[in-house]
Design an enzyme around this catalytic site. Sequence first.
Site, short mmCIF file in Angstrom:
data_model
loop_
_atom_site.label_atom_id
_atom_site.label_comp_id
_atom_site.label_asym_id
_atom_site.label_seq_id
_atom_site.Cartn_x
_atom_site.Cartn_y
_atom_site.Cartn_z
N GLU A 134 10.76 -4.65 4.27
CA GLU A 134 10.91 -6.04 3.84
C GLU A 134 10.46 -6.21 2.39
O GLU A 134 11.14 -6.83 1.56
CB GLU A 134 10.06 -6.98 4.72
CG GLU A 134 10.45 -7.02 6.18
CD GLU A 134 9.68 -6.02 7.02
OE1 GLU A 134 9.41 -4.89 6.54
OE2 GLU A 134 9.35 -6.36 8.17
N GLU A 151 -4.20 -6.88 14.86
CA GLU A 151 -3.70 -5.55 14.47
C GLU A 151 -4.82 -4.52 14.61
O GLU A 151 -4.56 -3.34 14.87
CB GLU A 151 -3.16 -5.59 13.02
CG GLU A 151 -2.30 -4.38 12.70
CD GLU A 151 -1.42 -4.57 11.47
OE1 GLU A 151 -0.23 -4.93 11.61
OE2 GLU A 151 -1.91 -4.35 10.35
N HIS A 195 -4.94 -33.03 17.85
CA HIS A 195 -3.79 -33.84 18.27
C HIS A 195 -2.61 -32.97 18.66
O HIS A 195 -1.47 -33.42 18.69
CB HIS A 195 -3.42 -34.80 17.14
CG HIS A 195 -4.57 -35.70 16.80
ND1 HIS A 195 -4.82 -36.86 17.46
CD2 HIS A 195 -5.58 -35.55 15.90
CE1 HIS A 195 -5.92 -37.42 16.97
NE2 HIS A 195 -6.40 -36.63 16.03
N LYS A 212 0.84 -1.21 0.00
CA LYS A 212 0.00 0.00 0.00
C LYS A 212 0.87 1.25 0.00
O LYS A 212 0.66 2.17 -0.77
CB LYS A 212 -0.92 -0.03 1.23
CG LYS A 212 -1.82 1.15 1.34
CD LYS A 212 -2.80 0.98 2.49
CE LYS A 212 -3.51 2.29 2.78
NZ LYS A 212 -4.42 2.20 3.91
N GLY A 225 -4.64 -2.08 5.15
CA GLY A 225 -3.88 -3.24 4.66
C GLY A 225 -4.56 -4.57 4.96
O GLY A 225 -4.76 -5.39 4.07
N ARG A 226 -4.95 -4.76 6.21
CA ARG A 226 -5.55 -6.05 6.59
C ARG A 226 -6.97 -6.22 6.08
O ARG A 226 -7.59 -7.27 6.26
CB ARG A 226 -5.48 -6.22 8.11
CG ARG A 226 -6.09 -5.08 8.88
CD ARG A 226 -5.61 -5.08 10.33
NE ARG A 226 -6.07 -3.91 11.07
CZ ARG A 226 -5.43 -2.77 11.13
NH1 ARG A 226 -4.30 -2.60 10.46
NH2 ARG A 226 -5.90 -1.77 11.86
N LYS A 270 9.85 -0.74 13.86
CA LYS A 270 10.45 -0.39 12.55
C LYS A 270 11.55 0.63 12.76
O LYS A 270 12.63 0.56 12.18
CB LYS A 270 9.38 0.23 11.64
CG LYS A 270 8.37 -0.74 11.09
CD LYS A 270 7.47 -0.01 10.10
CE LYS A 270 6.23 -0.82 9.77
NZ LYS A 270 5.25 -0.08 8.99
O1 F6P Z 1 2.66 -4.35 9.85
C1 F6P Z 1 2.20 -3.11 9.55
C2 F6P Z 1 1.64 -2.98 8.18
O2 F6P Z 1 1.48 -1.63 7.94
C3 F6P Z 1 0.32 -3.72 7.97
O3 F6P Z 1 -0.76 -3.05 8.48
C4 F6P Z 1 0.32 -3.82 6.50
O4 F6P Z 1 -0.62 -4.72 6.03
C5 F6P Z 1 1.74 -4.26 6.25
O5 F6P Z 1 2.50 -3.52 7.19
C6 F6P Z 1 2.25 -4.02 4.87
O6 F6P Z 1 2.16 -2.68 4.52
P1 F6P Z 1 2.29 -2.23 3.00
O7 F6P Z 1 1.13 -2.81 2.25
O8 F6P Z 1 2.26 -0.74 3.01
O9 F6P Z 1 3.59 -2.76 2.48
#
Ligand code: F6P
Length: 600
Positions: free
Chosen positions: A262, A408, A439, A256, A321-322, A564
């Site tokens: 990462e 979250e 199990h 987003k 995002g979620r 972060k």
């Molecule tokens: O972990 C935090 C977060 O902002 C989530 O809410 C989000 O889904 C994820 O990192 C990835 O964010 P982005 O889509 O901006 O890479």
Amino acid sequence: PNVAWEHHHRATTSFVHERLQRRRGQRDQTIDKQQHQLEGDTKRKRSPLVSATPEWQRLELHKLEIENQHLRDLLKDEERSQAMFAEHDGVYLDYSRQRATLKTLQLLQDLAKRQRLEERIQDMVSGKTINFTEKRAVLHTALRADPDEQIFVDGENVVEDVHQVLNQIKTFTEGVRSGNIRGYTGKRLRNIISVGIGGSYLGPEFLHEVLKTEPDGINSALGYNLRFLANVDPVDVERTCADLDPEETLIIVVSKTFTTAETMLNARTMRQWLWDFMGNDKEVVRKHVVACASVSATDKVKEFGIDTNNYFFRFWDWVGGRYSVCSAVGAVPISLMYGFDLFEQFLKGAQSIDRHFMTAPMDKNIPIIMGLLGVWNHSFLGYKTRTTLPYAEALLRLPSHIQQLDMESNGKVMTRHGIEVDYPVGEIDFGEPGTNGQHSFFQLLHMGQTAPCDFIGFCQSQHDLCLDDESLSSHDELMANFFAQPDALANGKTADEVRAEGIEEDLVPHRTFKGNRPSMSLLLPKLTAYATGQLLAIYEHRTAVQGFIWDINSFDQWGVELGKKLANDVKAHLVDARKSEDHVIEASNPASSRILNYYV
Ligand code: F6P
């Protein structure tokens, strides 16, 4: 002797009776006293917290009544069982194994009214700025609205925009699948790698796992490969692309913000992988990398080398995002792998629940009932954890998706008024498909701590099996467990029942199950794309309902920021250390310095 016995019996009975009466009297007095105290507290507090409202206090008192009741007895009540279920469009919810009575439900609905739940749902779906810390609307429901619907944000009808992007995705993904759109060297694009993390990964992966074994999914995925690269661990890169031909691979960078460390490192790694095989030509990126990102990240997408006219699929700030699997985040990878039609069915399933959520009365409204019971279990009965138990292997990633969605969203302590809550908020969610979980961690669920369980099952399997000499199919075998476990948790097994089985006396306590452990069961016809959309929306809305009742903002996630920032500080130390072998890291505290120096 008979007379004497009768006299003794009467005396004993009346003694027991008196004691019982006395105890009841004492209990009533305690409840009265607590009621007075609570009312006094309420007046004294004059707090804007929901816990200070009479509706909350009534539930606190009601808890004392419930604490004296066992599910074993509650389940015998036919009227209660008849009432404690809800149904919509094939989804059947049985919540009779909750530690709740019809009165509990009534009191929870009173609380919902006090919190203006229906108004707040309306605010959400109509595009009000309810994510007040980020000044954004929360409109994932608009992602599955019909083209003729209108929802306005800043004077713009967002539904129009949503369908424009969906059409763009349809055209693009059909182009790739038909072979009209090809890679740099002219090869068909058959491998899809979706690079993203958190909400940009978990929802699409959960949907992918469902469709992987769904008959229509199998047919449409023939010849394609979809993988997800989420972890920045280089081993994840190796596992994702070691056996793939880059000339046949399309990379989707899903972020987003287009800044997540990462994801951006993995995206650069994948770009390099393409260059290493096909040469360092910017056309390679333009033909092999697409982006799903928010409109506000357009410049960053361009800078990366992506063709923003044709290979950029946007979504909007009002999609969290979620909550983004119904946007380009899910649409691009899923339509590439399974075709756009199946993705549309998923959207339709979610839309069916959205409409139900927006219109059904509270006592028939599946996500509202689930949300209210979530609040009851966590804030009143004190259960800190909750489990998601799909009796469907294809839902193996649903628990992880719900974990992010819920934890979250509701992992907060501040109310809208900036005052810290004085009641428990936000469960710890975990889960596994059944029967595997049975199990593994079910021992604890049956005899150790109590964690309210959500059982999810289906009347028909995606693929049933029945051996000639078996009287039941494998799916029946699976579902027998789905039906049995909730009763085992609720009823337990008394010491007398254990003894009646001839168990040695010293083992009786070890083999007794206290029971009284709550669960609810969701039963759907079959695990299709449509049903997956329904499940997704049920859980999204359950989370929102709980947040509304708790008066928190379920739509921001500031809690991820500090980590972060500190990772950036660590990276700066590592850069220095990598420059010179003699460099000694001095971090913000001795423990961090020691462990970092050990690492380098
Ligand atoms: O972990 C935090 C977060 O902002 C989530 O809410 C989000 O889904 C994820 O990192 C990835 O964010 P982005 O889509 O901006 O890479």
